[in-house]
Design an enzyme around this catalytic site. Structure first.
Site, PDB file in Angstrom:
ATOM      1  N   ARG A  54       3.878  41.092   4.430  1.00 48.95           N
ATOM      2  CA  ARG A  54       5.236  40.478   4.059  1.00 48.95           C
ATOM      3  C   ARG A  54       5.489  40.012   2.883  1.00 48.95           C
ATOM      4  O   ARG A  54       6.569  39.952   2.524  1.00 48.95           O
ATOM      5  CB  ARG A  54       5.028  38.923   5.086  1.00 48.95           C
ATOM      6  CG  ARG A  54       6.374  38.015   4.833  1.00 48.95           C
ATOM      7  CD  ARG A  54       6.757  37.076   6.069  1.00 48.95           C
ATOM      8  NE  ARG A  54       5.393  36.427   6.575  1.00 48.95           N
ATOM      9  CZ  ARG A  54       4.583  35.546   5.969  1.00 48.95           C
ATOM     10  NH1 ARG A  54       5.130  35.113   4.922  1.00 48.95           N
ATOM     11  NH2 ARG A  54       3.746  35.091   6.719  1.00 48.95           N
ATOM     12  N   TYR A 106      34.075  44.055   5.259  1.00 50.70           N
ATOM     13  CA  TYR A 106      33.325  44.769   6.434  1.00 50.70           C
ATOM     14  C   TYR A 106      33.499  43.555   7.465  1.00 50.70           C
ATOM     15  O   TYR A 106      33.164  42.381   7.178  1.00 50.70           O
ATOM     16  CB  TYR A 106      31.711  44.801   6.049  1.00 50.70           C
ATOM     17  CG  TYR A 106      31.057  45.162   7.197  1.00 50.70           C
ATOM     18  CD1 TYR A 106      31.283  46.547   7.937  1.00 50.70           C
ATOM     19  CD2 TYR A 106      29.916  44.336   7.813  1.00 50.70           C
ATOM     20  CE1 TYR A 106      30.146  46.852   8.910  1.00 50.70           C
ATOM     21  CE2 TYR A 106      29.142  44.727   8.828  1.00 50.70           C
ATOM     22  CZ  TYR A 106      29.293  45.953   9.440  1.00 50.70           C
ATOM     23  OH  TYR A 106      28.590  46.363  10.627  1.00 50.70           O
ATOM     24  N   ASP A 180      29.648  43.960  -2.856  1.00 52.11           N
ATOM     25  CA  ASP A 180      28.967  45.051  -1.613  1.00 52.11           C
ATOM     26  C   ASP A 180      29.386  46.397  -2.245  1.00 52.11           C
ATOM     27  O   ASP A 180      30.655  46.751  -2.141  1.00 52.11           O
ATOM     28  CB  ASP A 180      29.748  44.673  -0.300  1.00 52.11           C
ATOM     29  CG  ASP A 180      29.220  45.513   0.683  1.00 52.11           C
ATOM     30  OD1 ASP A 180      28.801  46.662   0.539  1.00 52.11           O
ATOM     31  OD2 ASP A 180      29.095  44.967   1.849  1.00 52.11           O
ATOM     32  N   LYS A 205      23.782  53.230   5.211  1.00 50.42           N
ATOM     33  CA  LYS A 205      24.846  54.194   4.728  1.00 50.42           C
ATOM     34  C   LYS A 205      24.451  55.098   3.884  1.00 50.42           C
ATOM     35  O   LYS A 205      23.643  56.013   4.072  1.00 50.42           O
ATOM     36  CB  LYS A 205      26.057  53.516   4.500  1.00 50.42           C
ATOM     37  CG  LYS A 205      26.333  52.060   5.436  1.00 50.42           C
ATOM     38  CD  LYS A 205      26.990  52.568   6.738  1.00 50.42           C
ATOM     39  CE  LYS A 205      26.865  51.067   7.567  1.00 50.42           C
ATOM     40  NZ  LYS A 205      27.639  50.043   7.219  1.00 50.42           N
TER      41      LYS A 205
HETATM   42  C1  LIG Z   1      27.885  48.637   7.407  1.00 48.76           C
HETATM   43  C2  LIG Z   1      28.108  47.853   6.270  1.00 48.76           C
HETATM   44  C3  LIG Z   1      27.489  46.330   6.118  1.00 48.76           C
HETATM   45  C4  LIG Z   1      26.456  45.759   7.134  1.00 48.76           C
HETATM   46  O1  LIG Z   1      25.324  46.658   7.220  1.00 48.76           O
HETATM   47  P1  LIG Z   1      24.328  46.786   8.443  1.00 48.76           P
HETATM   48  O2  LIG Z   1      23.271  47.699   7.773  1.00 48.76           O
HETATM   49  O3  LIG Z   1      24.954  47.391   9.629  1.00 48.76           O
HETATM   50  O4  LIG Z   1      23.713  45.468   8.792  1.00 48.76           O
HETATM   51  C5  LIG Z   1      27.834  45.725   5.115  1.00 48.76           C
HETATM   52  N1  LIG Z   1      28.884  46.214   4.475  1.00 48.76           N
HETATM   53  C6  LIG Z   1      29.622  47.304   4.566  1.00 48.76           C
HETATM   54  C7  LIG Z   1      30.544  47.593   3.631  1.00 48.76           C
HETATM   55  C8  LIG Z   1      29.139  48.144   5.384  1.00 48.76           C
HETATM   56  O5  LIG Z   1      29.681  49.501   5.801  1.00 48.76           O
END
Ligand SMILES: *Cc1c(COP(=O)(O)O)cnc(C)c1O
Length: 372
Positions: A54, A106, A180, A205
């Site tokens: 952890r 998002y 982000d 992504k």
């Molecule tokens: C997909 C996404 C998220 C969330 O991520 P997860 O891995 O699905 O939890 C947050 N911000 C953006 C811009 C995204 O495309």
């Protein structure tokens, strides 16, 4: 020695760390690690050695150290999803603190920000639009965090990170600016070098890029803030496991070549869409693999989603395989209807994540789906 360039860092990420002299970092499946002696256990440095998974694993640490270098931060934390990275970022908020965000984010962000408001008494204030002046006007003594996403999902709006960070920090030096960076990745944008304090990624992504894992990354600059996140991260235990850390580090090695090809493929698809009479508007920020576009006729939306064969009708983005989705019913279904309308997230808007297939095949697929 001076810091290497991004391509060199990713090409050799995690290599030459293994005690057995393996070139690539092996995958370590062990929940715990042995101590040599009481003296060693007493002097144990949790930032270098290993005791319990952890706290750290060799694969997660190599990934985190690589991400800290790519984003030019002091520390990175690998968690189980992008939303978990956002949750870690917001773990420093207390009741009464204010969180300000722009209007186009998002979909899951809004759900989580509302939860924080309803369950923890965090004052969530969302800007109506993207004006930096309006944003700065909202910043007060109580403002702990400003949340940006650029380019935004799905409207592809761009924000000048440097201008926002400078203006926000001038108004309240204690306010943290978080970005982000999922869409542009450190290949195109390194928010910490532009004055932001925190960067998060949905590693699901582009960072992983193969549509085969769920992960999240947080990187920050200030060592005191990093210490707070470290304690929260290893205590709550929302850590990325060794296998996914290994897979993600392996995928990172091709990040630049993938992202550049995503861009050149997307530019070709944009060219087609801009000349397609059934398309009324194309939203594309100039680089990256994500394109949003409006169809004039709702029937054409259904034709595309039902008939694409090379492109897959599925959520998510940033992988080698092209995906198309309808944000109104899928990724942004939880955003209030009036807000979706205000933003332009309508049933005629599609979001295409252009993959690494031959772009001619992608264009031909869209044409055949439209019945031409
Ligand atoms: C997909 C996404 C998220 C969330 O991520 P997860 O891995 O699905 O939890 C947050 N911000 C953006 C811009 C995204 O495309």
């Amino acid at each position: 020695m001076s810091e290497k360039s991004l391509d060199t860092i990713i090409a050799q990420a995690g290599n030459h760390l293994d005690g057995k002299k393996a070139v690539a970092l092996p995958l370590y499946f062990s929940s715990n690690y042995r101590h040599d002696s009481l003296a060693e256990a007493k002097n144990f440095d949790p930032h270098r050695g290993y005791t319990y998974s952890r706290l750290a694993t060799p694969n997660r640490r190599a990934l985190e150290e690589t991400m800290a270098r790519l984003e030019k931060g002091t520390a990175a934390f690998a968690v189980s999803s992008g939303m978990a990275a956002i949750q870690l970022a917001l773990s420093i908020l207390k009741t009464g603190d204010q969180l300000i965000s722009l209007d186009d984010l998002y979909g899951g962000d809004f759900r989580y920000f509302r939860c924080l408001h309803d369950h923890a008494g965090v004052d969530f204030d969302q800007l109506d639009g993207q004006s930096i002046d309006d944003l700065v006007a909202k910043v007060s003594e109580k403002t702990k965090l400003v949340w940006l996403e650029t380019p935004s999902n799905p409207m592809m709006k761009k924000v000048d990170i440097q201008a926002v960070a400078t203006a926000v920090h001038e108004k309240n030096p204690q306010t943290l600016v978080a970005v982000d960076n999922t869409f542009y990745t450190p290949v195109y944008q390194q928010p910490l070098t532009l004055g932001a304090d925190i960067v998060v990624h949905s590693a699901t992504k582009y960072l992983s890029g193969h549509n085969d894992l769920l992960g999240g990354i947080l990187v920050c600059k200030d060592p005191d803030l990093a210490a707070k996140y470290y304690e929260y991260h290893i205590t709550t235990g929302d850590t990325l496991d060794s296998f996914d850390s290994w897979l993600l580090l392996r995928s990172l090695k091709t990040l630049t070549v993938r992202v550049e090809r995503h861009t050149s493929n997307a530019q070709q698809v944009v060219k087609y869409l801009q000349g397609e009479p059934r398309v009324s508007k194309v939203l594309y920020p100039g680089k990256g693999g994500i394109i949003s576009f409006y169809l004039k006729d709702e029937d054409d939306v259904e034709k595309i989603l039902n008939n694409v064969k090379v492109i897959t009708f599925a959520e998510s983005l940033g992988g080698i395989e092209s995906l198309i989705t309808i944000p109104f019913y899928q990724t942004h279904a939880d955003v209030e209807l009036d807000q979706r309308q205000r933003l332009g997230i309508t049933p005629r808007l599609l979001r295409l994540s252009v993959g690494l297939e031959d772009p001619t095949d992608l264009v031909n697929d869209l044409k055949q789906a439209l019945g031409k």
